[in-house]
Enzyme design. Sequence first.
Site, PDB file in Angstrom:
ATOM      1  N   GLU A 163      -2.451  -0.581  -6.570  1.00  0.00           N
ATOM      2  CA  GLU A 163      -3.125  -1.874  -6.410  1.00  0.00           C
ATOM      3  C   GLU A 163      -3.670  -2.466  -7.717  1.00  0.00           C
ATOM      4  O   GLU A 163      -4.807  -2.913  -7.788  1.00  0.00           O
ATOM      5  CB  GLU A 163      -4.261  -1.727  -5.396  1.00  0.00           C
ATOM      6  CG  GLU A 163      -3.784  -1.242  -4.039  1.00  0.00           C
ATOM      7  CD  GLU A 163      -4.910  -0.922  -3.074  1.00  0.00           C
ATOM      8  OE1 GLU A 163      -6.086  -1.183  -3.415  1.00  0.00           O
ATOM      9  OE2 GLU A 163      -4.627  -0.396  -1.979  1.00  0.00           O
ATOM     10  N   GLU A 199       2.360   2.997   3.819  1.00  0.00           N
ATOM     11  CA  GLU A 199       1.135   3.124   4.615  1.00  0.00           C
ATOM     12  C   GLU A 199       1.217   2.234   5.856  1.00  0.00           C
ATOM     13  O   GLU A 199       0.256   1.564   6.233  1.00  0.00           O
ATOM     14  CB  GLU A 199      -0.094   2.762   3.778  1.00  0.00           C
ATOM     15  CG  GLU A 199      -0.221   3.573   2.499  1.00  0.00           C
ATOM     16  CD  GLU A 199      -1.405   3.165   1.620  1.00  0.00           C
ATOM     17  OE1 GLU A 199      -2.396   2.637   2.170  1.00  0.00           O
ATOM     18  OE2 GLU A 199      -1.339   3.376   0.394  1.00  0.00           O
TER      19      GLU A 199
END
Length: 465
Positions: free
Chosen positions: A252, A375
Amino acid sequence: MRIQTLLSVLSVLTVASARPSTDKCWSKKFGIECCKQTKEVVRETYDGLWGKENGEWCGLGDKSTRPEDDIPPAPPALTNLDEVNDPAAVCDVTDVTTGESLAEEAPFRFGVGLNGASIENSTVSSKTMREVIKHQFNSVTYSNLMKSLFILNQEGSIKNLKEGKQDPALDFSGIVDGLDFCQKNGIHMRGHVLVWHNQVPRWFFTKDYSEDGEFVDPETMEYRLDSFIRQYLGFVQYYYPGVVDVWDVVNEAVEVVGEQYDNSTGWYTRTLYDEVKPNMWYDMFGPDYVVKTFRIARKYALPNVKLVYNDYCTYVTKPISKRDAIVKLLGILQKEDLVDAIGMQSYINPEEDVNDHLAAIEVYQQTGLEIQITELTIRVKNTDDWEEYNIQQYSQLFEGIMKYVRKGYNIGSVTVFGLQDGYRFYENDSTKTRLFDHDLQKKKVYRAIMDIIKASNDINYKNIR
Protein backbone atom coordinates in the site's frame (compact mmCIF):
# COMPACT_ATOMS: atom_id res chain seq x y z
CA MET A 1 1.19 -24.58 26.10
CA ARG A 2 4.31 -25.00 24.03
CA ILE A 3 6.59 -28.04 23.70
CA GLN A 4 9.91 -28.63 22.00
CA THR A 5 9.65 -30.49 18.71
CA LEU A 6 11.93 -31.42 15.86
CA LEU A 7 11.51 -29.59 12.55
CA SER A 8 13.10 -32.11 10.19
CA VAL A 9 10.05 -33.86 8.74
CA LEU A 10 9.88 -33.89 4.95
CA SER A 11 6.94 -32.07 3.39
CA VAL A 12 5.12 -33.10 0.24
CA LEU A 13 6.50 -30.30 -1.88
CA THR A 14 9.71 -29.23 -0.18
CA VAL A 15 12.73 -30.59 1.55
CA ALA A 16 12.47 -30.37 5.30
CA SER A 17 15.29 -27.96 6.05
CA ALA A 18 18.30 -26.23 4.61
CA ARG A 19 20.73 -27.71 7.09
CA PRO A 20 24.04 -28.81 5.58
CA SER A 21 23.96 -32.18 3.85
CA THR A 22 26.56 -34.54 2.44
CA ASP A 23 25.22 -33.98 -1.08
CA LYS A 24 27.78 -32.25 -3.31
CA CYS A 25 25.04 -29.98 -4.66
CA TRP A 26 25.08 -26.97 -2.30
CA SER A 27 21.74 -25.55 -3.48
CA LYS A 28 19.84 -28.78 -2.86
CA LYS A 29 19.53 -27.81 0.81
CA PHE A 30 17.22 -25.02 -0.40
CA GLY A 31 15.19 -27.41 -2.54
CA ILE A 32 16.90 -26.29 -5.77
CA GLU A 33 19.01 -28.63 -7.92
CA CYS A 34 22.46 -27.62 -9.12
CA CYS A 35 22.97 -26.73 -12.76
CA LYS A 36 24.10 -29.63 -14.90
CA GLN A 37 25.22 -27.82 -18.07
CA THR A 38 24.80 -24.05 -18.02
CA LYS A 39 27.44 -21.78 -16.52
CA GLU A 40 25.58 -18.54 -17.23
CA VAL A 41 24.83 -16.50 -14.12
CA VAL A 42 21.22 -15.27 -14.32
CA ARG A 43 20.96 -13.98 -10.75
CA GLU A 44 23.24 -13.44 -7.77
CA THR A 45 21.82 -13.50 -4.24
CA TYR A 46 23.19 -13.64 -0.71
CA ASP A 47 23.10 -17.44 -0.80
CA GLY A 48 24.82 -17.99 -4.13
CA LEU A 49 24.94 -17.78 -7.92
CA TRP A 50 22.00 -19.03 -9.94
CA GLY A 51 21.37 -20.13 -13.49
CA LYS A 52 18.41 -21.56 -15.37
CA GLU A 53 17.93 -24.87 -17.16
CA ASN A 54 14.70 -25.82 -18.90
CA GLY A 55 13.03 -22.81 -17.31
CA GLU A 56 13.96 -23.89 -13.77
CA TRP A 57 16.39 -22.22 -11.37
CA CYS A 58 19.58 -24.12 -10.53
CA GLY A 59 22.62 -23.48 -8.35
CA LEU A 60 25.96 -22.56 -9.94
CA GLY A 61 29.43 -23.17 -8.58
CA ASP A 62 30.78 -25.48 -5.92
CA LYS A 63 29.37 -23.82 -2.82
CA SER A 64 27.08 -21.20 -1.38
CA THR A 65 28.30 -17.63 -1.02
CA ARG A 66 26.42 -17.26 2.25
CA PRO A 67 28.87 -16.68 5.14
CA GLU A 68 29.40 -19.99 6.94
CA ASP A 69 28.79 -18.40 10.34
CA ASP A 70 25.44 -16.90 9.33
CA ILE A 71 23.24 -19.69 10.65
CA PRO A 72 19.71 -18.61 11.65
CA PRO A 73 18.67 -19.36 15.22
CA ALA A 74 16.80 -22.64 15.72
CA PRO A 75 13.00 -22.41 15.44
CA PRO A 76 11.10 -21.76 18.69
CA ALA A 77 8.93 -24.46 20.24
CA LEU A 78 5.65 -25.36 18.59
CA THR A 79 2.29 -25.01 20.27
CA ASN A 80 0.95 -28.15 21.91
CA LEU A 81 -2.46 -28.26 20.25
CA ASP A 82 -3.68 -30.80 22.81
CA GLU A 83 -3.54 -27.98 25.35
CA VAL A 84 -5.51 -25.55 23.16
CA ASN A 85 -9.24 -25.10 23.67
CA ASP A 86 -10.30 -25.57 20.05
CA PRO A 87 -13.51 -23.57 19.57
CA ALA A 88 -14.22 -25.44 16.34
CA ALA A 89 -13.97 -28.90 17.89
CA VAL A 90 -17.78 -29.07 18.07
CA CYS A 91 -18.06 -28.69 14.28
CA ASP A 92 -18.64 -31.78 12.15
CA VAL A 93 -16.35 -31.11 9.19
CA THR A 94 -16.71 -34.48 7.47
CA ASP A 95 -18.34 -32.95 4.39
CA VAL A 96 -15.66 -30.27 3.93
CA THR A 97 -12.66 -32.55 4.54
CA THR A 98 -13.71 -35.23 2.04
CA GLY A 99 -14.78 -35.10 -1.59
CA GLU A 100 -14.40 -31.98 -3.71
CA SER A 101 -11.60 -29.52 -2.99
CA LEU A 102 -11.02 -25.95 -4.13
CA ALA A 103 -7.29 -26.61 -4.22
CA GLU A 104 -7.70 -29.62 -6.49
CA GLU A 105 -10.17 -28.03 -8.88
CA ALA A 106 -8.75 -24.52 -9.29
CA PRO A 107 -6.16 -23.95 -12.05
CA PHE A 108 -4.32 -21.58 -9.69
CA ARG A 109 -3.37 -21.74 -6.05
CA PHE A 110 -6.47 -21.36 -3.92
CA GLY A 111 -5.47 -19.81 -0.61
CA VAL A 112 -7.02 -18.78 2.68
CA GLY A 113 -6.16 -16.16 5.28
CA LEU A 114 -5.02 -17.28 8.73
CA ASN A 115 -6.79 -14.92 11.09
CA GLY A 116 -5.83 -13.96 14.63
CA ALA A 117 -3.37 -11.57 16.26
CA SER A 118 -1.79 -14.03 18.70
CA ILE A 119 -0.96 -17.72 18.99
CA GLU A 120 -4.01 -18.17 21.20
CA ASN A 121 -6.50 -17.06 18.53
CA SER A 122 -4.62 -18.05 15.38
CA THR A 123 -6.43 -20.22 12.85
CA VAL A 124 -3.66 -22.84 12.93
CA SER A 125 -4.15 -23.25 16.70
CA SER A 126 -7.34 -25.16 15.87
CA LYS A 127 -6.96 -28.82 14.89
CA THR A 128 -10.37 -28.70 13.23
CA MET A 129 -9.59 -25.65 11.13
CA ARG A 130 -6.30 -27.24 10.10
CA GLU A 131 -8.17 -30.25 8.73
CA VAL A 132 -10.41 -28.02 6.62
CA ILE A 133 -7.42 -26.10 5.26
CA LYS A 134 -5.51 -29.30 4.43
CA HIS A 135 -8.33 -30.51 2.22
CA GLN A 136 -9.65 -27.30 0.68
CA PHE A 137 -6.60 -25.04 0.21
CA ASN A 138 -2.99 -25.21 -0.97
CA SER A 139 -1.86 -21.76 0.13
CA VAL A 140 -2.23 -19.68 3.29
CA THR A 141 -1.49 -16.10 4.37
CA TYR A 142 -1.15 -14.85 7.92
CA SER A 143 -3.40 -11.79 8.12
CA ASN A 144 -1.35 -10.32 10.99
CA LEU A 145 1.36 -12.43 12.57
CA MET A 146 4.04 -12.04 9.87
CA LYS A 147 3.94 -8.24 9.99
CA SER A 148 6.89 -6.44 11.55
CA LEU A 149 4.86 -5.40 14.61
CA PHE A 150 4.58 -9.06 15.58
CA ILE A 151 8.07 -10.18 14.46
CA LEU A 152 10.35 -7.43 15.79
CA ASN A 153 11.51 -7.92 19.38
CA GLN A 154 12.08 -4.63 21.21
CA GLU A 155 13.78 -6.09 24.28
CA GLY A 156 16.17 -8.12 22.15
CA SER A 157 16.89 -5.12 19.93
CA ILE A 158 17.82 -2.97 22.94
CA LYS A 159 20.09 -5.76 24.14
CA ASN A 160 21.80 -5.86 20.74
CA LEU A 161 22.30 -2.09 20.89
CA LYS A 162 23.98 -2.35 24.29
CA GLU A 163 26.36 -4.87 22.74
CA GLY A 164 27.21 -2.39 19.99
CA LYS A 165 25.01 -3.94 17.30
CA GLN A 166 22.38 -2.02 15.31
CA ASP A 167 20.72 -5.25 14.20
CA PRO A 168 17.11 -5.58 15.33
CA ALA A 169 16.12 -8.78 17.10
CA LEU A 170 13.38 -10.95 15.61
CA ASP A 171 10.95 -13.34 17.30
CA PHE A 172 9.44 -16.10 15.14
CA SER A 173 7.39 -17.79 17.87
CA GLY A 174 4.12 -16.50 16.43
CA ILE A 175 4.58 -18.04 12.97
CA VAL A 176 6.41 -21.36 13.40
CA ASP A 177 3.14 -23.23 13.97
CA GLY A 178 1.93 -22.17 10.53
CA LEU A 179 5.29 -22.76 8.85
CA ASP A 180 5.54 -26.25 10.33
CA PHE A 181 1.94 -27.06 9.40
CA CYS A 182 2.53 -25.98 5.80
CA GLN A 183 5.84 -27.83 5.51
CA LYS A 184 4.35 -31.10 6.71
CA ASN A 185 1.28 -30.87 4.46
CA GLY A 186 2.66 -29.54 1.16
CA ILE A 187 0.93 -26.16 1.55
CA HIS A 188 2.54 -22.90 0.44
CA MET A 189 2.54 -19.69 2.45
CA ARG A 190 2.50 -16.10 1.21
CA GLY A 191 4.83 -13.95 3.30
CA HIS A 192 2.82 -10.92 4.38
CA VAL A 193 4.41 -8.38 4.68
CA LEU A 194 7.97 -6.95 4.92
CA VAL A 195 7.33 -3.19 4.72
CA TRP A 196 4.04 -1.44 5.45
CA HIS A 197 3.33 2.00 6.85
CA ASN A 198 0.91 0.45 9.36
CA GLN A 199 1.58 -2.17 12.04
CA VAL A 200 5.27 -1.28 12.22
CA PRO A 201 6.61 -0.17 15.63
CA ARG A 202 7.92 3.38 15.91
CA TRP A 203 10.77 2.19 18.12
CA PHE A 204 12.27 0.38 15.12
CA PHE A 205 13.20 3.82 13.75
CA THR A 206 14.66 5.38 16.92
CA LYS A 207 18.26 5.68 18.09
CA ASP A 208 17.80 3.79 21.33
CA TYR A 209 14.94 1.53 20.19
CA SER A 210 12.60 3.40 22.54
CA GLU A 211 8.97 4.27 21.84
CA ASP A 212 9.51 8.05 21.85
CA GLY A 213 13.19 8.35 20.92
CA GLU A 214 14.77 10.44 18.19
CA PHE A 215 14.86 8.91 14.72
CA VAL A 216 18.12 7.44 13.43
CA ASP A 217 19.70 8.76 10.23
CA PRO A 218 18.75 7.11 6.89
CA GLU A 219 22.05 5.24 6.63
CA THR A 220 21.52 3.53 10.00
CA MET A 221 17.89 2.78 9.16
CA GLU A 222 18.88 1.20 5.87
CA TYR A 223 21.26 -1.07 7.76
CA ARG A 224 18.44 -2.06 10.15
CA LEU A 225 16.04 -2.73 7.28
CA ASP A 226 18.67 -4.81 5.50
CA SER A 227 19.34 -6.80 8.68
CA PHE A 228 15.62 -7.30 9.32
CA ILE A 229 15.01 -8.74 5.85
CA ARG A 230 18.22 -10.80 5.91
CA GLN A 231 17.29 -12.40 9.22
CA TYR A 232 13.63 -12.87 8.29
CA LEU A 233 14.13 -14.47 4.88
CA GLY A 234 17.17 -16.33 6.13
CA PHE A 235 15.22 -18.05 8.91
CA VAL A 236 12.29 -18.99 6.70
CA GLN A 237 14.41 -20.23 3.79
CA TYR A 238 16.89 -22.14 5.97
CA TYR A 239 14.38 -24.14 7.98
CA TYR A 240 11.34 -24.15 5.67
CA PRO A 241 12.69 -23.96 2.09
CA GLY A 242 9.98 -23.83 -0.54
CA VAL A 243 7.19 -23.07 1.92
CA VAL A 244 7.20 -19.26 1.71
CA ASP A 245 7.84 -18.86 -2.00
CA VAL A 246 5.94 -15.57 -2.31
CA TRP A 247 6.52 -12.33 -0.38
CA ASP A 248 4.48 -9.16 -0.24
CA VAL A 249 7.55 -6.94 -0.13
CA VAL A 250 5.83 -3.55 0.13
CA ASN A 251 2.19 -2.96 0.98
CA GLU A 252 0.00 0.00 0.00
CA ALA A 253 2.66 2.55 -0.98
CA VAL A 254 0.33 4.27 -3.49
CA GLU A 255 -2.31 6.72 -2.21
CA VAL A 256 -4.58 8.96 -4.29
CA VAL A 257 -7.00 10.23 -1.64
CA GLY A 258 -6.85 13.54 0.20
CA GLU A 259 -3.56 15.26 0.93
CA GLN A 260 -1.81 12.01 1.75
CA TYR A 261 0.56 11.64 -1.18
CA ASP A 262 3.62 13.00 -2.96
CA ASN A 263 3.17 13.01 -6.72
CA SER A 264 6.62 14.35 -7.56
CA THR A 265 7.38 10.72 -8.40
CA GLY A 266 4.47 10.42 -10.82
CA TRP A 267 3.06 7.45 -8.90
CA TYR A 268 1.42 9.16 -5.91
CA THR A 269 3.67 7.96 -3.11
CA ARG A 270 1.92 7.65 0.24
CA THR A 271 3.04 10.20 2.84
CA LEU A 272 0.22 9.80 5.39
CA TYR A 273 -2.49 7.34 6.36
CA ASP A 274 -5.70 7.85 8.29
CA GLU A 275 -5.29 11.52 7.22
CA VAL A 276 -2.79 12.49 9.94
CA LYS A 277 -0.55 9.49 10.70
CA PRO A 278 2.89 9.64 9.06
CA ASN A 279 4.27 7.00 6.75
CA MET A 280 7.54 6.58 8.66
CA TRP A 281 9.17 4.80 5.74
CA TYR A 282 8.53 7.83 3.54
CA ASP A 283 9.72 10.22 6.24
CA MET A 284 12.95 8.24 6.55
CA PHE A 285 13.83 7.54 2.91
CA GLY A 286 11.41 9.57 0.79
CA PRO A 287 9.67 7.77 -2.11
CA ASP A 288 12.81 5.65 -2.67
CA TYR A 289 11.80 3.44 0.25
CA VAL A 290 9.86 1.17 -2.11
CA VAL A 291 12.68 0.49 -4.56
CA LYS A 292 15.16 0.26 -1.69
CA THR A 293 13.10 -2.44 0.04
CA PHE A 294 12.67 -4.45 -3.15
CA ARG A 295 16.42 -4.32 -3.82
CA ILE A 296 17.13 -5.70 -0.36
CA ALA A 297 14.47 -8.39 -0.71
CA ARG A 298 15.82 -9.49 -4.09
CA LYS A 299 19.30 -9.75 -2.57
CA TYR A 300 18.19 -12.17 0.15
CA ALA A 301 15.33 -14.06 -1.52
CA LEU A 302 16.07 -17.38 -3.17
CA PRO A 303 15.62 -17.12 -6.95
CA ASN A 304 12.41 -19.17 -6.95
CA VAL A 305 10.77 -16.83 -4.43
CA LYS A 306 8.37 -14.35 -6.05
CA LEU A 307 8.41 -10.73 -4.92
CA VAL A 308 5.06 -8.92 -4.92
CA TYR A 309 3.82 -5.35 -4.69
CA ASN A 310 0.47 -5.54 -2.85
CA ASP A 311 -2.26 -2.88 -2.65
CA TYR A 312 -5.98 -2.23 -2.24
CA CYS A 313 -8.35 -0.38 -4.57
CA THR A 314 -6.14 -1.47 -7.45
CA TYR A 315 -9.05 -0.89 -9.84
CA VAL A 316 -9.70 2.81 -9.04
CA THR A 317 -9.43 5.18 -12.00
CA LYS A 318 -11.36 8.28 -10.80
CA PRO A 319 -10.84 11.05 -9.88
CA ILE A 320 -7.18 10.02 -9.84
CA SER A 321 -6.17 6.70 -11.33
CA LYS A 322 -4.59 4.60 -8.60
CA ARG A 323 -4.48 1.76 -11.11
CA ASP A 324 -2.28 3.73 -13.49
CA ALA A 325 -0.08 4.94 -10.63
CA ILE A 326 0.51 1.33 -9.58
CA VAL A 327 1.37 0.38 -13.16
CA LYS A 328 3.94 3.18 -13.23
CA LEU A 329 5.48 2.01 -9.96
CA LEU A 330 5.59 -1.55 -11.25
CA GLY A 331 7.38 -0.32 -14.36
CA ILE A 332 10.07 1.31 -12.21
CA LEU A 333 10.58 -1.94 -10.30
CA GLN A 334 10.58 -4.02 -13.48
CA LYS A 335 13.46 -2.01 -14.93
CA GLU A 336 15.68 -3.53 -12.24
CA ASP A 337 14.00 -6.97 -12.28
CA LEU A 338 12.80 -6.43 -8.72
CA VAL A 339 9.16 -7.52 -8.91
CA ASP A 340 7.46 -10.71 -10.07
CA ALA A 341 3.78 -10.13 -9.35
CA ILE A 342 1.09 -7.59 -8.55
CA GLY A 343 -1.03 -8.34 -5.49
CA MET A 344 -4.64 -7.18 -5.88
CA GLN A 345 -6.14 -7.23 -2.39
CA SER A 346 -9.70 -7.14 -3.73
CA TYR A 347 -11.88 -5.85 -0.92
CA ILE A 348 -15.14 -5.31 -2.79
CA ASN A 349 -18.14 -3.42 -1.43
CA PRO A 350 -21.73 -4.28 -2.41
CA GLU A 351 -22.18 -1.00 -4.29
CA GLU A 352 -19.06 -1.51 -6.40
CA ASP A 353 -19.10 -2.86 -9.93
CA VAL A 354 -17.21 -6.14 -10.15
CA ASN A 355 -16.52 -5.35 -13.81
CA ASP A 356 -14.18 -2.56 -12.68
CA HIS A 357 -12.05 -5.11 -10.84
CA LEU A 358 -12.04 -7.41 -13.85
CA ALA A 359 -11.02 -4.53 -16.11
CA ALA A 360 -8.06 -3.86 -13.82
CA ILE A 361 -6.92 -7.46 -14.24
CA GLU A 362 -6.78 -6.85 -17.99
CA VAL A 363 -4.56 -3.82 -17.43
CA TYR A 364 -2.18 -5.60 -15.05
CA GLN A 365 -1.95 -8.54 -17.43
CA GLN A 366 -0.32 -6.18 -19.91
CA THR A 367 2.58 -5.57 -17.50
CA GLY A 368 3.73 -9.15 -18.02
CA LEU A 369 3.70 -9.78 -14.26
CA GLU A 370 1.88 -12.57 -12.47
CA ILE A 371 -1.46 -11.51 -10.98
CA GLN A 372 -2.34 -12.60 -7.46
CA ILE A 373 -5.71 -11.95 -5.79
CA THR A 374 -4.39 -11.68 -2.26
CA GLU A 375 -7.06 -10.71 0.29
CA LEU A 376 -10.37 -11.39 -1.43
CA THR A 377 -13.30 -10.21 0.68
CA ILE A 378 -16.64 -9.26 -0.86
CA ARG A 379 -18.58 -7.41 1.79
CA VAL A 380 -22.33 -7.87 2.27
CA LYS A 381 -25.34 -5.59 2.13
CA ASN A 382 -27.29 -4.83 5.29
CA THR A 383 -30.50 -6.18 3.76
CA ASP A 384 -32.51 -9.40 3.82
CA ASP A 385 -31.18 -10.45 0.42
CA TRP A 386 -27.52 -10.02 1.42
CA GLU A 387 -26.57 -13.63 0.75
CA GLU A 388 -28.07 -13.79 -2.73
CA TYR A 389 -26.37 -10.54 -3.71
CA ASN A 390 -23.05 -11.70 -2.22
CA ILE A 391 -23.26 -14.91 -4.25
CA GLN A 392 -23.99 -12.86 -7.35
CA GLN A 393 -20.88 -10.70 -6.88
CA TYR A 394 -18.57 -13.62 -6.06
CA SER A 395 -19.94 -15.50 -9.08
CA GLN A 396 -19.40 -12.56 -11.40
CA LEU A 397 -15.82 -12.19 -10.20
CA PHE A 398 -14.94 -15.88 -10.54
CA GLU A 399 -16.61 -16.17 -13.94
CA GLY A 400 -14.37 -13.32 -15.07
CA ILE A 401 -11.26 -14.82 -13.49
CA MET A 402 -11.89 -18.20 -15.09
CA LYS A 403 -12.47 -16.55 -18.47
CA TYR A 404 -9.08 -14.86 -18.15
CA VAL A 405 -7.47 -18.17 -17.18
CA ARG A 406 -8.86 -19.77 -20.33
CA LYS A 407 -7.39 -16.88 -22.31
CA GLY A 408 -3.98 -17.58 -20.83
CA TYR A 409 -3.76 -14.76 -18.29
CA ASN A 410 -1.04 -15.30 -15.69
CA ILE A 411 -3.24 -15.57 -12.59
CA GLY A 412 -1.14 -17.39 -10.03
CA SER A 413 -3.36 -17.45 -6.97
CA VAL A 414 -6.64 -16.41 -5.40
CA THR A 415 -6.77 -16.07 -1.62
CA VAL A 416 -9.96 -15.58 0.39
CA PHE A 417 -8.91 -13.71 3.51
CA GLY A 418 -10.48 -15.86 6.20
CA LEU A 419 -11.82 -19.34 6.75
CA GLN A 420 -15.25 -18.89 8.29
CA ASP A 421 -18.07 -16.50 9.11
CA GLY A 422 -18.23 -15.61 12.78
CA TYR A 423 -14.64 -16.63 13.44
CA ARG A 424 -14.85 -18.93 16.45
CA PHE A 425 -11.72 -17.65 18.16
CA TYR A 426 -13.42 -14.23 18.51
CA GLU A 427 -16.36 -13.75 20.83
CA ASN A 428 -18.36 -11.30 18.74
CA ASP A 429 -17.24 -11.67 15.14
CA SER A 430 -20.05 -10.76 12.74
CA THR A 431 -18.21 -11.52 9.49
CA LYS A 432 -20.43 -12.87 6.69
CA THR A 433 -18.00 -12.73 3.79
CA ARG A 434 -16.33 -16.17 3.92
CA LEU A 435 -16.98 -19.42 2.06
CA PHE A 436 -17.70 -21.48 5.19
CA ASP A 437 -20.21 -20.62 7.89
CA HIS A 438 -19.81 -20.43 11.67
CA ASP A 439 -20.04 -24.23 11.88
CA LEU A 440 -17.47 -24.68 9.08
CA GLN A 441 -20.10 -25.91 6.64
CA LYS A 442 -20.03 -24.96 2.96
CA LYS A 443 -22.11 -21.88 2.21
CA LYS A 444 -24.07 -21.43 -0.99
CA VAL A 445 -21.32 -19.14 -2.24
CA TYR A 446 -18.83 -22.03 -1.96
CA ARG A 447 -21.10 -24.13 -4.16
CA ALA A 448 -21.42 -21.31 -6.69
CA ILE A 449 -17.64 -20.82 -6.93
CA MET A 450 -16.98 -24.55 -7.20
CA ASP A 451 -19.56 -24.91 -9.99
CA ILE A 452 -17.96 -22.03 -11.92
CA ILE A 453 -14.47 -23.52 -11.61
CA LYS A 454 -15.66 -26.99 -12.66
CA ALA A 455 -17.60 -25.63 -15.61
CA SER A 456 -14.54 -23.72 -16.80
CA ASN A 457 -12.39 -26.81 -16.40
CA ASP A 458 -14.89 -28.73 -18.54
CA ILE A 459 -14.62 -26.09 -21.27
CA ASN A 460 -10.82 -26.35 -21.20
CA TYR A 461 -11.01 -30.15 -21.36
CA LYS A 462 -13.34 -30.07 -24.36
CA ASN A 463 -11.09 -27.55 -26.11
CA ILE A 464 -8.05 -29.76 -25.53
CA ARG A 465 -9.87 -32.77 -26.96
